[in-house]
Design an enzyme around this catalytic site. Structure first.
Site, mmCIF file in Angstrom:
data_model
loop_
_atom_site.group_PDB
_atom_site.id
_atom_site.type_symbol
_atom_site.label_atom_id
_atom_site.label_comp_id
_atom_site.label_asym_id
_atom_site.label_seq_id
_atom_site.Cartn_x
_atom_site.Cartn_y
_atom_site.Cartn_z
ATOM 1 N N LYS A 1 5.865 -7.833 2.654
ATOM 2 C CA LYS A 1 5.642 -7.578 4.075
ATOM 3 C C LYS A 1 4.495 -8.457 4.569
ATOM 4 O O LYS A 1 3.555 -8.733 3.832
ATOM 5 C CB LYS A 1 5.312 -6.099 4.324
ATOM 6 C CG LYS A 1 6.430 -5.151 3.901
ATOM 7 C CD LYS A 1 6.204 -3.715 4.382
ATOM 8 C CE LYS A 1 4.894 -3.123 3.955
ATOM 9 N NZ LYS A 1 4.731 -3.086 2.476
ATOM 10 N N HIS B 1 0.148 1.031 9.810
ATOM 11 C CA HIS B 1 -1.178 1.409 9.321
ATOM 12 C C HIS B 1 -2.049 1.907 10.470
ATOM 13 O O HIS B 1 -3.254 2.062 10.319
ATOM 14 C CB HIS B 1 -1.873 0.223 8.649
ATOM 15 C CG HIS B 1 -1.040 -0.434 7.600
ATOM 16 N ND1 HIS B 1 -0.321 -1.578 7.833
ATOM 17 C CD2 HIS B 1 -0.804 -0.083 6.315
ATOM 18 C CE1 HIS B 1 0.331 -1.919 6.725
ATOM 19 N NE2 HIS B 1 0.065 -1.020 5.798
ATOM 20 N N GLY C 1 0.816 -1.199 0.000
ATOM 21 C CA GLY C 1 0.000 0.000 0.000
ATOM 22 C C GLY C 1 0.855 1.256 0.000
ATOM 23 O O GLY C 1 1.957 1.274 0.545
ATOM 24 N N SER C 2 0.369 2.312 -0.621
ATOM 25 C CA SER C 2 1.063 3.597 -0.573
ATOM 26 C C SER C 2 0.848 4.240 0.796
ATOM 27 O O SER C 2 0.028 3.792 1.595
ATOM 28 C CB SER C 2 0.553 4.508 -1.688
ATOM 29 O OG SER C 2 0.875 3.973 -2.960
ATOM 30 N N HIS D 1 3.677 4.848 2.697
ATOM 31 C CA HIS D 1 4.881 4.498 3.456
ATOM 32 C C HIS D 1 6.131 5.086 2.822
ATOM 33 O O HIS D 1 7.239 4.640 3.111
ATOM 34 C CB HIS D 1 5.014 2.982 3.548
ATOM 35 C CG HIS D 1 3.815 2.299 4.104
ATOM 36 N ND1 HIS D 1 3.298 2.616 5.344
ATOM 37 C CD2 HIS D 1 3.002 1.335 3.584
ATOM 38 C CE1 HIS D 1 2.224 1.861 5.570
ATOM 39 N NE2 HIS D 1 2.025 1.094 4.520
ATOM 40 N N ASP E 1 -1.341 -8.483 1.223
ATOM 41 C CA ASP E 1 -0.115 -8.509 0.425
ATOM 42 C C ASP E 1 0.271 -9.941 0.073
ATOM 43 O O ASP E 1 0.599 -10.244 -1.084
ATOM 44 C CB ASP E 1 1.032 -7.847 1.194
ATOM 45 C CG ASP E 1 0.944 -6.327 1.196
ATOM 46 O OD1 ASP E 1 -0.075 -5.791 0.730
ATOM 47 O OD2 ASP E 1 1.894 -5.680 1.665
#
Length: 329
Positions: free
Chosen positions: A104, A218, A53-54, A56, A109
């Site tokens: 990760k 998150h 996911g964006s 990070h 994921d």
């Protein structure tokens, strides 16, 4: 919510456009995807793909380039990229000797990267992977079965990227990854939450005078909330937890990564680093490699994490210090 954005639903697309414009000598965007791919002439090395996911940044696209990742797949904010996007990254990264994926440990994921591997198998591209689970704060949390993958993932990118650049085979990279990941442990503390631009409000609430140990990248729950305390006390708590996990006896060599969570000034990161230095020196730990800065963030979360890698192989130091040409290492 105060953010320098336009349409919240377009933030990832516009971020990638800005990134590849600013660093067009290093990276490119694969057409009609959210894949950032390195610009290079193929020489037959094993491709290295990561993503998630964006939110990070600079992970993971900031580590695409010579000596690290071949490609990074950018999902929507805090959302796993889709298998078809990951497949495009695999195909673009294949130089004839297969592709290795760094994942990760988050349920979405793992599922989507494994599906992409199956799709790549159908196209006769050999693919293998490792799952990074370096966060020692909690065993199971939101989105995760087992320990979460956090900033230690960047050290995996660096070491495997150097090995691939050196000409290691797919099986050799897999063997290295399986030895490397258990030697990496991380833990962090949050002072304030992150605000996802697509949600418009903080992911959790925390008092102005509170901190939470072990919050995930998150905003997943940590293991204890306390009143704000000096940097040296925060460092002592995190080092204590790392010592418990490593069971070190002194006279051991480690690599250290101090990672900002997105809104922590470098001034504070360096103060914290000095406290960690003193604590580890008192334990008899030798730090052969050190790095400080924002590497695996959580949008605008204030906080910091410590990652330690026990250097069980002197070659790992060579890989950590090997030259790279990326945006953010």
């Amino acid at each position: 919510m105060k953010k320098i954005i336009n349409d919240p639903s377009a933030v990832v697309d516009e971020m990638i456009k800005g990134m590849v414009f600013a660093y067009d000598g290093l990276v490119e965007r694969l057409p009609e995807t959210n894949v950032v791919h390195r610009k290079h002439s193929k020489n037959g090395k094993v491709g290295l793909v990561s993503g998630g996911g964006s939110g990070h940044e600079p992970a993971h696209a900031g580590f695409v380039g010579q000596g690290m990742l071949s490609a990074a797949v950018c999902g929507e904010v805090f959302t796993s990229p889709t298998p078809d996007q990951i497949l495009e990254a695999i195909k673009a990264s294949d130089e004839g000797n297969g592709v290795f994926m760094v994942i990760k440990n988050y349920s979405g994921d793992i599922m989507n990267f494994e599906m992409a591997k199956d799709l790549a198998d159908m196209e006769d591209i050999p693919v293998d992977f490792v799952v990074v689970d370096d966060d020692i704060a909690v065993e199971d949390s939101t989105y995760t079965a087992g320990k979460r993958g956090i900033a230690g993932t960047v050290l995996v990118h660096k070491i495997l990227g150097a090995a691939a650049e050196e000409g290691a085979s797919l099986s050799e990279i897999k063997e290295l990854a399986d030895k490397l990941v258990p030697a990496i442990k991380s833990i962090g503390v949050a002072l304030s939450p992150a605000t996802n631009p697509e949600v418009g409000k903080p992911g959790f609430e925390i008092g102005d005078d509170e901190i939470e140990f072990g919050v995930g990248i998150h905003g997943e729950p940590g293991y204890r909330r306390e009143k704000l305390q000096p940097s040296k006390d925060l460092a002592a708590e995190l080092v204590k937890q790392l010592k418990k996990e490593f069971q070190w006896s002194g006279d051991e060599q480690y690599a250290l990564l101090i990672n900002g969570m997105g809104a922590t000034p470098l001034m504070e990161q360096f103060v914290f680093t000095n406290d960690v230095r003193e604590l580890l020196a008192a334990e008899g730990i030798t730090l052969v490699f050190k790095k400080v800065g924002d590497y695996m963030t959580s949008i605008d979360m204030a906080g910091v994490s410590i990652t330690l890698l026990k250097l069980e192989d002197e070659k790992w130091v060579d890989y950590l210090t090997a030259p790279v040409n990326t945006i953010s290492w």
